[in-house]
Design a protein around this motif. Structure first.
Motif, PDB file in Angstrom:
ATOM      1  N   LEU A  53       4.415 -13.152  -5.058  1.00 39.52           N
ATOM      2  CA  LEU A  53       3.613 -12.145  -5.737  1.00 39.52           C
ATOM      3  C   LEU A  53       2.574 -11.546  -4.801  1.00 39.52           C
ATOM      4  O   LEU A  53       2.384 -10.321  -4.764  1.00 39.52           O
ATOM      5  CB  LEU A  53       2.922 -12.766  -6.960  1.00 39.52           C
ATOM      6  N   GLN A  54       1.914 -12.399  -4.010  1.00 43.84           N
ATOM      7  CA  GLN A  54       0.927 -11.885  -3.068  1.00 43.84           C
ATOM      8  C   GLN A  54       1.574 -10.992  -2.016  1.00 43.84           C
ATOM      9  O   GLN A  54       0.998  -9.994  -1.586  1.00 43.84           O
ATOM     10  CB  GLN A  54       0.210 -13.052  -2.390  1.00 43.84           C
ATOM     11  N   LEU A  55       2.799 -11.353  -1.616  1.00 42.34           N
ATOM     12  CA  LEU A  55       3.531 -10.528  -0.649  1.00 42.34           C
ATOM     13  C   LEU A  55       3.825  -9.152  -1.221  1.00 42.34           C
ATOM     14  O   LEU A  55       3.650  -8.127  -0.540  1.00 42.34           O
ATOM     15  CB  LEU A  55       4.827 -11.231  -0.256  1.00 42.34           C
ATOM     16  N   GLN A  56       4.255  -9.105  -2.478  1.00 36.26           N
ATOM     17  CA  GLN A  56       4.548  -7.822  -3.105  1.00 36.26           C
ATOM     18  C   GLN A  56       3.283  -6.993  -3.292  1.00 36.26           C
ATOM     19  O   GLN A  56       3.278  -5.773  -3.073  1.00 36.26           O
ATOM     20  CB  GLN A  56       5.227  -8.054  -4.458  1.00 36.26           C
ATOM     21  N   GLU A  57       2.185  -7.638  -3.684  1.00 37.24           N
ATOM     22  CA  GLU A  57       0.931  -6.916  -3.858  1.00 37.24           C
ATOM     23  C   GLU A  57       0.430  -6.348  -2.540  1.00 37.24           C
ATOM     24  O   GLU A  57      -0.098  -5.237  -2.488  1.00 37.24           O
ATOM     25  CB  GLU A  57      -0.113  -7.843  -4.479  1.00 37.24           C
ATOM     26  N   GLU A  58       0.578  -7.126  -1.464  1.00 38.43           N
ATOM     27  CA  GLU A  58       0.163  -6.635  -0.152  1.00 38.43           C
ATOM     28  C   GLU A  58       1.025  -5.463   0.289  1.00 38.43           C
ATOM     29  O   GLU A  58       0.518  -4.489   0.865  1.00 38.43           O
ATOM     30  CB  GLU A  58       0.257  -7.772   0.872  1.00 38.43           C
ATOM     31  N   LYS A  59       2.307  -5.537  -0.012  1.00 37.83           N
ATOM     32  CA  LYS A  59       3.211  -4.436   0.338  1.00 37.83           C
ATOM     33  C   LYS A  59       2.818  -3.164  -0.413  1.00 37.83           C
ATOM     34  O   LYS A  59       2.801  -2.073   0.153  1.00 37.83           O
ATOM     35  CB  LYS A  59       4.652  -4.815   0.009  1.00 37.83           C
ATOM     36  N   GLN A  60       2.492  -3.322  -1.702  1.00 40.15           N
ATOM     37  CA  GLN A  60       2.071  -2.167  -2.485  1.00 40.15           C
ATOM     38  C   GLN A  60       0.747  -1.606  -1.965  1.00 40.15           C
ATOM     39  O   GLN A  60       0.538  -0.393  -1.943  1.00 40.15           O
ATOM     40  CB  GLN A  60       1.936  -2.556  -3.960  1.00 40.15           C
ATOM     41  N   ARG A  61      -0.166  -2.499  -1.528  1.00 44.77           N
ATOM     42  CA  ARG A  61      -1.456  -2.041  -1.011  1.00 44.77           C
ATOM     43  C   ARG A  61      -1.280  -1.240   0.265  1.00 44.77           C
ATOM     44  O   ARG A  61      -1.922  -0.203   0.463  1.00 44.77           O
ATOM     45  CB  ARG A  61      -2.369  -3.240  -0.750  1.00 44.77           C
TER      46      ARG A  61
END
Length: 253
Positions: A31-39
């Motif tokens: 989840l943190q990886l996906q959020e960082e990608k979106q950021r």
């Protein structure tokens, strides 16, 4: 007998507790990886795309369908400013093909409004809607805005593939042609333009989906309607472990 001497001082050095520990490696989750990608991509939400088909009542005006969806979009944008809706609505004489791109919350509210309209108004002009496929976390939008196009005249087809192909073959044909049409619209319609117009049957007749296919998909029980989809969406996830169905219950020694 004792010998004079200097008393030896024993110095006890305290070893820091941190040095006895294993080196800490920063760990993250998916989840943190996906959020960082979106950021990094400057996105505020995950983007999804849904393909819908439905039947419309006889003598339904293009304006009525377009006005209905525009009212729904405007109502949602009051609470979710960043979740703009883009896509393509293709209106046939007795059916529609609809592609929508937005956040999961926005798509949820669009389907919920459709469901409420069908329950409260027995004469609602959009009926028998089916969700063909939902593409989650797509990298980018196909459309810059929401377009509406009407097939004014019937398109003649050499054969009816719904009679000769399996459901899997029909769905493959549907998705292939729909993506080709979407790419054509995305490339030819300029930003800010009203849309591709109502003459697609003249410009790219080979890219248009047969209305027979849309009607066939509307009748297929393999696809969910908005009510079944929303019920599944709202149902909490619960996983039953093997230990929960074993008797006697396992005990720890």
């Amino acid at each position: 007998m004792s010998f004079p001497g200097h008393a030896q001082k024993t110095s006890k050095k305290t070893v820091p507790t941190e040095s006895l520990l294993m080196p800490q490696v920063p760990r993250g989750n998916y989840l943190q990886l996906q959020e960082e990608k979106q950021r990094l991509q400057l996105k505020k939400f995950l983007l999804h795309r849904v393909f819908l088909v439905a039947k419309i009542t006889a003598n339904t005006e293009r304006k009525d369908i377009a006005d209905y969806y525009e009212r729904v979009f405007q109502s949602i944008l009051k609470h979710h400013i960043e979740a703009a809706v883009t896509g393509f609505l293709l209106i046939y004489p007795t059916s529609i093909l609809h592609i929508l791109e937005s956040s999961s919350g926005t798509l949820y509210r669009i389907l919920l409004d459709h469901l409420d309209q069908g329950k409260n108004d027995t004469k609602f002009f959009i009926q028998g809607m089916k969700i063909i496929v939902v593409s989650h976390n797509i990298p980018t939008r196909l459309f810059t805005q929401w377009h509406v196009s009407v097939i004014k005249v019937p398109v003649m087809y050499l054969d009816d593939i719904t009679q000769t192909q399996s459901l899997e073959g029909v769905v493959t044909e549907f998705l292939t042609q729909t993506h080709k049409l979407a790419l054509h619209v995305a490339k030819t319609v300029k930003v800010g333009a009203k849309g591709p117009g109502d003459n697609l049957h003249q410009l790219v007749p080979e890219l248009l989906i047969s209305e027979q296919i849309i009607k066939y998909l509307c009748k297929s029980e393999e696809f969910m309607d908005p009510e079944a989809f929303l019920n599944m969406y709202n149902r909490p996830a619960h996983i039953t472990l093997d230990s929960e169905v074993i008797w006697p219950a396992p005990s720890c020694f």
